[in-house]
Design a protein around this motif. Structure first.
Motif, PDB file in Angstrom:
ATOM      1  N   TYR A  33       0.828  -1.198   0.000  1.00 46.14           N
ATOM      2  CA  TYR A  33       0.000   0.000   0.000  1.00 46.14           C
ATOM      3  C   TYR A  33       0.864   1.251   0.000  1.00 46.14           C
ATOM      4  CZ  TYR A  33      -4.765  -1.787   0.522  1.00 46.14           C
ATOM      5  OH  TYR A  33      -5.993  -2.354   0.299  1.00 46.14           O
TER       6      TYR A  33
ATOM      7  N   GLU B 272      -6.475   6.530   2.932  1.00 45.78           N
ATOM      8  CA  GLU B 272      -7.068   6.170   4.217  1.00 45.78           C
ATOM      9  C   GLU B 272      -8.300   5.287   4.033  1.00 45.78           C
ATOM     10  OE1 GLU B 272      -5.818   9.128   3.462  1.00 45.78           O
ATOM     11  OE2 GLU B 272      -4.185   9.157   4.932  1.00 45.78           O
ATOM     12  N   ARG B 273      -9.094   5.594   3.030  1.00 45.08           N
ATOM     13  CA  ARG B 273     -10.283   4.782   2.741  1.00 45.08           C
ATOM     14  C   ARG B 273      -9.871   3.377   2.314  1.00 45.08           C
ATOM     15  NH1 ARG B 273     -12.834   8.380   0.449  1.00 45.08           N
ATOM     16  NH2 ARG B 273     -11.873   8.247  -1.595  1.00 45.08           N
TER      17      ARG B 273
ATOM     18  N   ILE C 243      -7.101   1.855   3.108  1.00 43.12           N
ATOM     19  CA  ILE C 243      -6.545   1.181   4.282  1.00 43.12           C
ATOM     20  C   ILE C 243      -7.672   0.567   5.108  1.00 43.12           C
ATOM     21  CG2 ILE C 243      -5.404   1.588   6.505  1.00 43.12           C
ATOM     22  CD1 ILE C 243      -3.671   3.698   4.997  1.00 43.12           C
ATOM     23  N   ARG C 244      -8.709   1.348   5.347  1.00 40.03           N
ATOM     24  CA  ARG C 244      -9.838   0.838   6.139  1.00 40.03           C
ATOM     25  C   ARG C 244     -10.546  -0.322   5.440  1.00 40.03           C
ATOM     26  NH1 ARG C 244     -11.208   4.280  10.335  1.00 40.03           N
ATOM     27  NH2 ARG C 244     -10.464   6.400  10.120  1.00 40.03           N
ATOM     28  N   GLU C 245     -10.815  -0.156   4.152  1.00 39.74           N
ATOM     29  CA  GLU C 245     -11.588  -1.161   3.426  1.00 39.74           C
ATOM     30  C   GLU C 245     -10.743  -2.365   3.017  1.00 39.74           C
ATOM     31  OE1 GLU C 245     -13.332   1.011   0.200  1.00 39.74           O
ATOM     32  OE2 GLU C 245     -14.594   2.209   1.547  1.00 39.74           O
TER      33      GLU C 245
ATOM     34  N   GLY D  66      -8.537  -3.478   6.564  1.00 41.17           N
ATOM     35  CA  GLY D  66      -9.299  -3.616   7.800  1.00 41.17           C
ATOM     36  C   GLY D  66      -8.599  -3.008   9.001  1.00 41.17           C
ATOM     37  N   LEU D  67      -7.764  -1.998   8.754  1.00 41.65           N
ATOM     38  CA  LEU D  67      -7.036  -1.320   9.817  1.00 41.65           C
ATOM     39  C   LEU D  67      -7.456   0.136   9.869  1.00 41.65           C
ATOM     40  CD1 LEU D  67      -3.401  -2.522   8.975  1.00 41.65           C
ATOM     41  CD2 LEU D  67      -4.819  -3.329  10.855  1.00 41.65           C
ATOM     42  N   THR D  68      -7.311   0.736  11.037  1.00 41.95           N
ATOM     43  CA  THR D  68      -7.478   2.180  11.104  1.00 41.95           C
ATOM     44  C   THR D  68      -6.198   2.797  10.553  1.00 41.95           C
ATOM     45  OG1 THR D  68      -6.506   2.386  13.309  1.00 41.95           O
ATOM     46  CG2 THR D  68      -8.904   2.003  13.197  1.00 41.95           C
ATOM     47  N   PRO D  69      -6.262   3.985  10.012  1.00 44.89           N
ATOM     48  CA  PRO D  69      -5.044   4.625   9.525  1.00 44.89           C
ATOM     49  C   PRO D  69      -3.971   4.764  10.607  1.00 44.89           C
ATOM     50  CG  PRO D  69      -6.928   5.723   8.591  1.00 44.89           C
ATOM     51  CD  PRO D  69      -7.457   4.751   9.609  1.00 44.89           C
TER      52      PRO D  69
ATOM     53  N   ARG E  29      -3.363   2.712  13.145  1.00 42.65           N
ATOM     54  CA  ARG E  29      -2.714   1.410  13.316  1.00 42.65           C
ATOM     55  C   ARG E  29      -1.820   1.086  12.116  1.00 42.65           C
ATOM     56  NH1 ARG E  29       0.041  -1.476  16.264  1.00 42.65           N
ATOM     57  NH2 ARG E  29      -0.122  -3.694  15.947  1.00 42.65           N
ATOM     58  N   TYR E  30      -2.283   1.425  10.917  1.00 43.08           N
ATOM     59  CA  TYR E  30      -1.497   1.224   9.698  1.00 43.08           C
ATOM     60  C   TYR E  30      -0.147   1.932   9.814  1.00 43.08           C
ATOM     61  CZ  TYR E  30      -0.061   2.045   4.840  1.00 43.08           C
ATOM     62  OH  TYR E  30       0.660   2.142   3.678  1.00 43.08           O
TER      63      TYR E  30
END
Length: 104
Positions: free
Chosen positions: A43, A55-56, A58-60, A63-66, A68-69
């Motif tokens: 990514y 960010e979108r 990453i979430r989708e 499955g992480l919050t930005p 945590r990423y």
């Protein structure tokens, strides 16, 4: 529990070990990256079309919050396995990090 069967505590312990420069006893330094770690590097190597797209994704996609990423990414920047897996990406991120530190 993470995708690779580790608990969040194990993941955080490994991230802290990577940040401090020590190795984690549960994973030798020569072990391959997990699929989640490789995905984070993939990514980061991509280009994104506009604000919020990364960010979108990453979430989708992960499955992480930005937050945590970026915690995982920061730990990976100091991991020799990550450097071996994606040297261009890791070295670019290290240069950016060092430039930001120098400006402080």
């Amino acid at each position: 529990m993470t995708d690779d069967g580790r608990t969040e505590a194990q993941t955080e312990t490994e991230a802290e070990a990577a940040e401090s420069g020590t190795t984690c006893p549960s994973r030798p330094p020569s072990a391959a990256l997990t699929s989640a770690e490789a995905a984070v590097l993939a990514y980061e190597a991509r280009t994104w079309p506009g604000p919020g797209a990364k960010e979108r994704a990453i979430r989708e996609g992960l499955g992480l919050t930005p937050v945590r990423y970026y915690q995982l990414l920061n730990a990976l920047m100091d991991d020799p396995r990550a450097l071996e897996h994606a040297p261009g990406t890791v070295n670019r991120l290290r240069r950016i990090r060092e430039g930001r530190r120098a400006r402080r």
